[in-house]
Design an enzyme around this catalytic site. Structure first.
Site, short mmCIF file in Angstrom:
data_model
loop_
_atom_site.label_atom_id
_atom_site.label_comp_id
_atom_site.label_asym_id
_atom_site.label_seq_id
_atom_site.Cartn_x
_atom_site.Cartn_y
_atom_site.Cartn_z
N ASP A 128 0.86 -1.17 0.00
CA ASP A 128 0.00 0.00 0.00
C ASP A 128 0.91 1.23 0.00
O ASP A 128 2.13 1.13 0.08
CB ASP A 128 -0.89 -0.04 1.25
N ALA A 133 -0.03 5.27 1.46
CA ALA A 133 -0.12 6.08 2.68
C ALA A 133 -0.27 5.20 3.92
O ALA A 133 -1.12 4.31 3.98
CB ALA A 133 -1.31 7.05 2.58
N ALA A 171 -13.09 10.23 10.00
CA ALA A 171 -12.51 10.22 8.66
C ALA A 171 -11.64 9.00 8.44
O ALA A 171 -11.53 8.49 7.31
CB ALA A 171 -11.71 11.50 8.43
N MET A 184 -10.74 3.86 5.99
CA MET A 184 -9.47 4.01 5.29
C MET A 184 -9.07 2.73 4.57
O MET A 184 -9.22 1.63 5.09
CB MET A 184 -8.37 4.40 6.28
N LYS A 242 -11.43 6.52 -2.77
CA LYS A 242 -11.87 7.73 -2.07
C LYS A 242 -13.35 8.04 -2.26
O LYS A 242 -14.00 8.53 -1.34
CB LYS A 242 -10.99 8.92 -2.50
N HIS A 248 -14.94 5.70 0.01
CA HIS A 248 -14.67 6.14 1.37
C HIS A 248 -15.72 7.15 1.82
O HIS A 248 -16.26 7.06 2.93
CB HIS A 248 -13.26 6.75 1.43
N ARG A 306 -10.49 -1.95 -3.66
CA ARG A 306 -10.62 -2.73 -2.44
C ARG A 306 -12.05 -2.67 -1.90
O ARG A 306 -12.73 -1.67 -2.09
CB ARG A 306 -9.66 -2.18 -1.37
N ASP A 308 -1.67 -1.17 5.80
CA ASP A 308 -2.04 -0.70 7.14
C ASP A 308 -3.55 -0.59 7.32
O ASP A 308 -4.00 -0.06 8.34
CB ASP A 308 -1.39 0.67 7.42
#
Length: 270
Positions: A11, A13, A45, A49, A53, A56, A161, A187
């Site tokens: 990944d 970030a 927020a 994750m 986006k 999200h 994802r 992560d």
């Protein structure tokens, strides 16, 4: 012939860059505020994750606490037009600021160099759209990190994802012979699901990314007891998502790869 690993798929970030994964989280807060004068917390927020986006934002709209405040403010649930408007607000903010969060997470450069010395290929997937990644990849390259391929959340018609498609696109791009010879490192829980759904070994990172939400300075200053409490909270989440291994950060990856190769030699598969 003994089975050998062929690739590691990272990944971005919170995994290889942007310790604590602050670029996307803060900008979600700012985008909701700019688009609708609606307040999110950083913790809210962070919740979804790892997703693309747009997805999200959609997931945030379905969060019970966020949905309740949204309905109280607007008298209705968030709809696709609202999501589109927030996403259009989010994108230029993310492109503008992502370069400021492109510092490599400690251990990234050294780990990647060790992987290349072993003959492994380096793939990457991300919840960022391509327009954001073009900026981030340029800065990361200047900082010493350039994976062999990068697949973005908006690259594939099948989606992102937690489906397997981005990870499997890396398999195609890197010409990998067997998905069981790949390791997905992430992560986020959607990133672990991505790797599992693609048939890969998976490694969850507890302390460098979104689950812990620490800056690098906060991580360095944290006491052993504070870090142990974070591990005790985060590790079960990754294990429940199916992670084969759970470690602190990319700096701890090499012994895990040694163990995976041992298991491959014994005939185990993810």
């Amino acid at each position: 012939m003994q089975e050998q690993l062929e690739a590691v798929i990272f990944d971005w970030a919170g995994t290889t860059v942007d310790f604590g994964s602050f670029a996307p989280t803060q900008i979600f807060v700012d985008a909701f505020r700019a688009a609708f004068a609606f307040e999110l917390t950083l913790a809210e927020a962070r919740g979804p994750m790892g997703l693309g986006k747009w997805q999200h934002i959609e997931a945030l709209g379905r969060d019970p606490a966020v949905n309740a405040r949204w309905q109280a403010k607007f008298g209705r649930a968030m709809n696709n037009d609202d999501i589109d408007h927030i996403y259009r607000t989010f994108l230029p903010l993310q492109v503008e600021r992502v370069g400021a969060h492109a510092a490599l997470i400690p251990g990234t450069r050294e780990t990647v160099a060790a992987l290349r010395k072993r003959g492994l290929k380096i793939g990457s997937t991300t919840g960022y759209p391509r327009v954001v990644m073009e900026k981030l990849m340029t800065v990361a390259a200047a900082n010493g990190y350039t994976p062999d391929c990068t697949v973005c959340a908006d690259d594939l018609a099948a989606g992102a994802r937690p489906g397997p498609w981005m990870a499997l696109q890396c398999v195609l791009d890197l010409k990998i012979g067997n998905v069981a010879r790949c390791v997905k490192v992430d992560d986020t829980l959607p990133g672990i699901h991505e790797g599992r759904n693609a048939g890969m070994w998976t490694v969850g990172l507890m302390l460098s990314g979104s689950p812990a939400g620490l800056t690098e300075a906060e991580f360095t200053a944290a006491t052993a007891d504070e870090l142990a409490a974070l591990r005790a909270r985060i590790a079960p989440e990754f294990t429940s998502a199916g992670a084969h291994y759970v470690i602190d950060s990319v700096a701890d990856l090499l012994p895990v790869l040694d163990d995976i190769e041992r298991r491959l030699h014994q005939g185990e598969r993810p």
